[in-house]
Design an enzyme around this catalytic site. Structure first.
Site: not given
Ligand code: 1PR
Length: 596
Positions: A451, A293
């Protein structure tokens, strides 16, 4: 599938000057007729005036020993092939005319896009004739993916459409009715049927495939087939006759094994001994994916961060963005550690225009120079109008990501809006980002990132969305839950469930689903098995389980209990709690096929 305009780059292919970017001509370089010949401008005149005579030896200046001639029509992941060739010490000469093909000392044709469009342009530009002449003269040739399929008589894709007709047989679509997910995405085993030279180091190791169509072996083409692969049925994985090679898989994305295949093609006369590495590949492997991320921290540096249930700020007075490392370095490390893919999620892409985020594009470019497994990038893929009133389509945004080194793009928020609209009207407009990008780059290049957040209910009939009986009851003893989709990084819940969304985006053209879970994100307590089961049973495209991995056992659990094709983790890898190798060793011990 329709592919982008087939065009050939000029020798002095311009590079994008990132810092000066601001003009409206930044994207779609091929629209500038001064340096790109489109299929229209090259037209049929080549084939009329062109005398087909392939040289049987290297002669021109373009055929020096360190030059590879590349047939690139700018439709996808050709940057990866370029990077791999350069990594192996070769320079690249781009094909601009059929003569360039005939004068090549070695030619690589990494076909991407759709069969019909590719053949159309090859015919119109005289390249088809030149390719046939070159191959019939047994000149060194390596076709990749569509570059293999085009050698056959015809394809069912957009068709039937006639191919180059050098190899007997028809290219058809995988049959998903027998339970195999289409596209065929991932690391699979080869069955090598005859000495191929370039496959000498493969042995029992996996190579990376991503495709929906394949050619089948038959008595008529058996003299060509050098290896097959099994995925529901046995299809042709590679062909070889003399100096002519073609592979259905992607050597440029197959890690060390893939690089050794390319090396053997590029250095055919070298005295490399045959050294098939260790491996026990027998079928499609379950993938282990490292996710980064990425966002700017408060100082403006692009960092890898990681949230707890999507909150990426430290629990301090300053509430600074958690900084877990540098994106390019970490991606390279995960590649070396054995990650089967690397994903970048630009997590503030929903509010910042990603093409204004030049560091992110640079991250992709630098990463793809040294990481030879598939790269996915997501965040901010949607239509956008900038402060000057210039409108960018989501396709333009995605194209820039592909040009910068992505093999797949992932769409989050915009896919939710598209699915809502589709479910409301029942009409596929063809205009959503999902539809447009998958039409141009193929379904296999488009991931939808979901999500969802768990919402407990007392009765399944309390909501209009698909509910499940949960394994662990809710805070008030609820036995059921539905999974509400969110947008903008989990900030806004939407009136659509993950189940409904997954089915809708499959119909709209998604090739894969990245299934996060806000409740589990960063908790280290394991994947949400109920959710992964629900979604992986609902669709016939591959599903990547994400969120919650805290131990190697969580990976074996999700593969044993669900139909997930891959499992993704972030925090445990960033904090070096469980190395990727440990996860793989554990999976092997549990009898789960993985790439080693
Ligand atoms: O909506 O098209 O602009 O895409 C935004 C992207 O960014 C989406 O794929 C969304 O999942 C991601 N995203 C947005 N905000 C966050 C955040 O964390 N605040 N991250 C985010 C999502 C989730 C996973 C993470 C897993 C594994 N992150 O990708 O890496 O949950 O984590 P872990 O193994 O530590 O539990 P758009």
């Amino acid at each position: 599938m329709e592919s982008p305009p087939f065009h050939f780059y000029s020798a002095s292919r311009p590079t994008i000057s990132l810092p000066s970017y601001s003009s409206s001509s930044f994207l779609f370089l091929h629209k500038n007729p001064s340096f790109i010949k489109t299929s229209r401008s090259t037209n049929v005149s080549y084939s009329r005036s062109f005398s087909v005579r392939a040289s049987s030896s290297s002669s021109s200046s373009s055929t020096s020993d360190s030059v590879v001639t590349l047939l690139d029509y700018g439709a996808g992941n050709v940057r990866s092939v370029r990077n791999a060739i350069k990594h192996l010490g070769f320079d690249i000469k781009d094909v601009q005319t059929p003569e360039d093909i005939l004068n090549a000392s070695r030619l690589i044709f990494p076909g991407v896009g759709a069969f019909g469009n590719a053949m159309d342009v090859l015919n119109k530009t005289g390249m088809a004739e030149a390719l046939c002449a070159y191959i019939e003269k047994d000149r060194p040739f390596l076709g990749i993916c569509l570059g293999l399929q085009l050698l056959f008589e015809s394809s069912e894709e957009n068709g039937p459409v006639k191919g180059l007709g050098l190899i007997p047989g028809t290219v058809g679509r995988f049959d998903s009715s027998n339970g195999f997910r289409v596209p065929h995405i991932g690391w699979n085993a080869l069955h090598i049927t005859k000495g191929s030279g370039i496959l000498d180091d493969v042995g029992k190791r996996h190579v990376y495939f991503v495709h929906s169509y394949r050619a089948m072996p038959s008595d008529n083409n058996k003299e060509w087939v050098s290896s097959t692969c099994n995925y529901g049925d046995t299809f042709i994985a590679s062909i070889r006759r003399g100096n002519v090679h073609a592979v259905q898989f992607h050597p440029e994305k197959s890690g060390d094994v893939g690089l050794s295949i390319l090396r053997r093609f590029l250095y055919p006369k070298s005295q490399m001994t045959k050294k098939p590495g260790e491996g026990k590949a027998s079928k499609l492997a379950q993938r282990v994916i490292a996710c980064l991320d990425v966002r700017a921290n408060d100082k403006g540096d692009l960092v890898v961060t990681k949230g707890d249930q999507y909150d990426v700020r430290e629990n301090t007075n300053e509430k600074e963005v958690r900084n877990l490392g540098k994106p390019v370095e970490l991606a390279r490390q995960y590649y070396l550690d054995g990650a089967d893919e690397v994903s970048f999620l630009n997590i503030t892409g929903f509010r910042d225009f990603p093409l204004g985020d030049l560091p992110m594009l640079q991250v992709l470019k630098y990463t793809s120079e040294n990481v030879f497994v598939p790269l996915t990038v997501g965040g901010g893929i949607r239509d956008f109008t900038d402060a000057n009133g210039r409108h960018y389509t989501s396709l333009e945004v995605a194209s820039e990501y592909f040009r910068s080194g992505a093999d797949k793009i992932s769409i989050g928020s915009d896919a939710v809006y598209a699915a809502e609209e589709y479910l409301r009207t029942g009409v596929k407009t063809g205009k959503t980002s999902l539809e447009q990008i998958s039409r141009v780059y193929g379904n296999q290049a488009v991931v939808v990132s979901i999500d969802p957040r768990r919402v407990y209910v007392k009765n399944p009939t309390d909501v209009q969305f698909k509910t499940i009986r949960v394994s662990n009851r809710g805070p008030n003893g609820e036995e059921y839950a539905w999974y509400q989709c969110t947008v903008n990084g989990g900030r806004e819940g939407r009136p659509i469930g993950a189940y409904e969304l997954a089915k809708a985006v499959e119909e709209l053209g998604a090739g894969e689903i990245l299934l996060n879970c806000i409740d589990c994100d960063g908790q280290g307590k394991g994947f949400d098995i109920d959710l992964v089961k629900l979604i992986s049973n609902a669709v016939s495209i591959p599903v990547i389980a994400s969120s919650g991995a805290g131990a190697a056992e969580h990976f074996s659990e999700v593969f044993a209990k669900t139909n997930a094709s891959a499992a993704l983790a972030a925090g445990i890898f960033h904090r070096k709690e469980v190395p990727i190798q440990t996860v793989k060793e554990h999976l092997l011990k549990e009898g789960i096929e993985v790439r080693v």
